[in-house]
Design a protein around this motif. Structure first.
Motif, short mmCIF file in Angstrom:
data_model
loop_
_atom_site.label_atom_id
_atom_site.label_comp_id
_atom_site.label_asym_id
_atom_site.label_seq_id
_atom_site.Cartn_x
_atom_site.Cartn_y
_atom_site.Cartn_z
N ASP A 80 0.41 -1.40 -0.22
CA ASP A 80 0.26 -0.13 -0.68
C ASP A 80 0.53 1.38 0.06
O ASP A 80 0.59 2.00 0.96
N SER A 126 3.06 4.40 -1.57
CA SER A 126 2.38 6.44 -2.15
C SER A 126 3.14 6.21 -3.69
O SER A 126 4.04 5.59 -3.84
N ARG A 132 -9.46 10.75 -2.90
CA ARG A 132 -9.58 9.86 -1.98
C ARG A 132 -7.92 9.29 -2.66
O ARG A 132 -7.32 9.38 -1.24
N GLU A 176 -5.87 12.23 0.47
CA GLU A 176 -6.60 11.91 1.61
C GLU A 176 -6.33 10.92 2.24
O GLU A 176 -6.01 10.78 3.56
N ASN A 177 -5.33 9.74 1.73
CA ASN A 177 -4.29 8.72 2.17
C ASN A 177 -3.15 8.74 1.54
O ASN A 177 -2.37 7.35 0.64
N ARG A 178 -2.52 9.71 1.69
CA ARG A 178 -0.73 9.71 1.63
C ARG A 178 -0.51 9.28 0.01
O ARG A 178 0.18 8.94 -0.13
N LYS A 179 -1.42 9.50 -1.04
CA LYS A 179 -1.27 9.57 -2.33
C LYS A 179 -1.22 7.63 -2.65
O LYS A 179 -0.69 7.29 -3.04
N SER A 180 -2.39 7.57 -1.50
CA SER A 180 -2.18 5.21 -1.77
C SER A 180 -2.35 4.70 -3.15
O SER A 180 -3.84 5.22 -3.72
N ALA A 207 -5.56 2.64 -2.95
CA ALA A 207 -7.05 3.62 -2.20
C ALA A 207 -7.84 4.47 -3.68
O ALA A 207 -8.75 4.37 -4.22
#
Length: 277
Positions: A19, A21, A246, A249-253, A256
């Protein structure tokens, strides 16, 4: 050749599983190599300090010997890490007996950052195909003369500087200080935003800090195109914005991004339409 091809695949699969970035595609300080590729990169295959502890422990915990592919951390000290200095891309964008800052820079700007670059005019003179035939000028100096033509500069100013950083890598991605004509390699460049750089780290910083939005948007568009199995439409704009929100909001996941696309109306309707047919 096979090892070069497999390196980015293993890198990306690992990124998804962890997961990671999106920025790691460019800024990572690690890569994967087998024994053959490690020799090409100058990694010490027997140096346990370079072998990731997590990689070694996971293999040993499974009761397996260490595989022929390993994760190498602190790869930046060898001029490696992330996609940019992988030999498969450096080799693909070289004519054979010399490098090509034009092709290498174009690949980064077009494929990673999503810029649209018009095709060159048909009467552009070609550079020698062998670095030994460049004469007294280095490839960097020849390109500078080429950009003196305003008709050429409008496009080349957008990617030549990016490609010049890769002059530290030979035609098959080997690290070098001299070109095949014996000239010291020249990697000094002025990026399109006016900042200067001469190392891989400088290029990585330029992309992350100044072109991060382009990298993210281009990745989302390519991932959506792959997931939907079609070209994107104007009606997909809202979903692209949702996926981007999205990710941010999720550290460039990247995970996500996948979840957002799978949950989109376009993806779910696409699967229902396929099932009906």
């Amino acid at each position: 050749r096979t090892s070069m091809f497999e390196e980015p695949l293993r890198f990306f699969v690992d990124l998804i599983r962890r997961d990671g970035s999106l920025d790691e595609l460019v800024s990572a300080d690690h890569t994967f190599a087998n024994r053959q590729l490690a020799k090409h990169y100058g990694f010490d295959w027997n140096d346990e300090a370079q072998l990731s502890d997590a990689d070694a422990q996971s293999k040993l915990a499974e009761g397996n010997e260490l595989s022929d592919w390993r994760r190498f951390d602190e790869a930046r000290s060898f001029g490696r890490g992330g996609l940019l200095p992988m030999s498969v891309f450096l080799t693909k964008n070289s004519p054979g007996l010399r490098t090509s800052p034009v092709k290498r820079g174009y690949w980064v700007v077009r494929r990673l950052l999503g810029e649209h670059i018009p095709a060159p005019p048909p009467n552009v003179p070609e550079l020698p195909k062998d670095e030994k035939e460049l004469g007294d000028l280095s490839l960097s100096q020849l390109l500078a003369k080429h950009r003196d033509n305003s008709a050429c500069a409008s496009c080349h100013d957008r990617f030549d500087s990016v490609g010049l950083i890769f002059e530290a890598y030979g035609p098959i991605g080997e690290h070098r200080t001299l070109d095949l004509a014996g000239h010291p390699v020249q990697t000094e460049a002025i990026f399109p935003d006016g900042s200067k750089g001469k190392t891989l780290a400088d290029l990585q910083q330029y992309i992350i800090n100044d072109r991060g939005e382009d990298l993210e948007l281009n990745f989302i568009r390519k991932l959506m195109t792959y997931a939907l199995g079609r070209s994107l439409l104007l009606s997909d704009t809202k979903t692209i914005q949702t996926v981007r929100k999205r990710m941010d909001e999720n550290r460039k996941s990247i995970r996500a991004a996948v979840h957002a696309i799978v949950g989109s109306p376009q993806f779910q309707r696409k699967r229902l339409d396929d099932a009906a047919q």
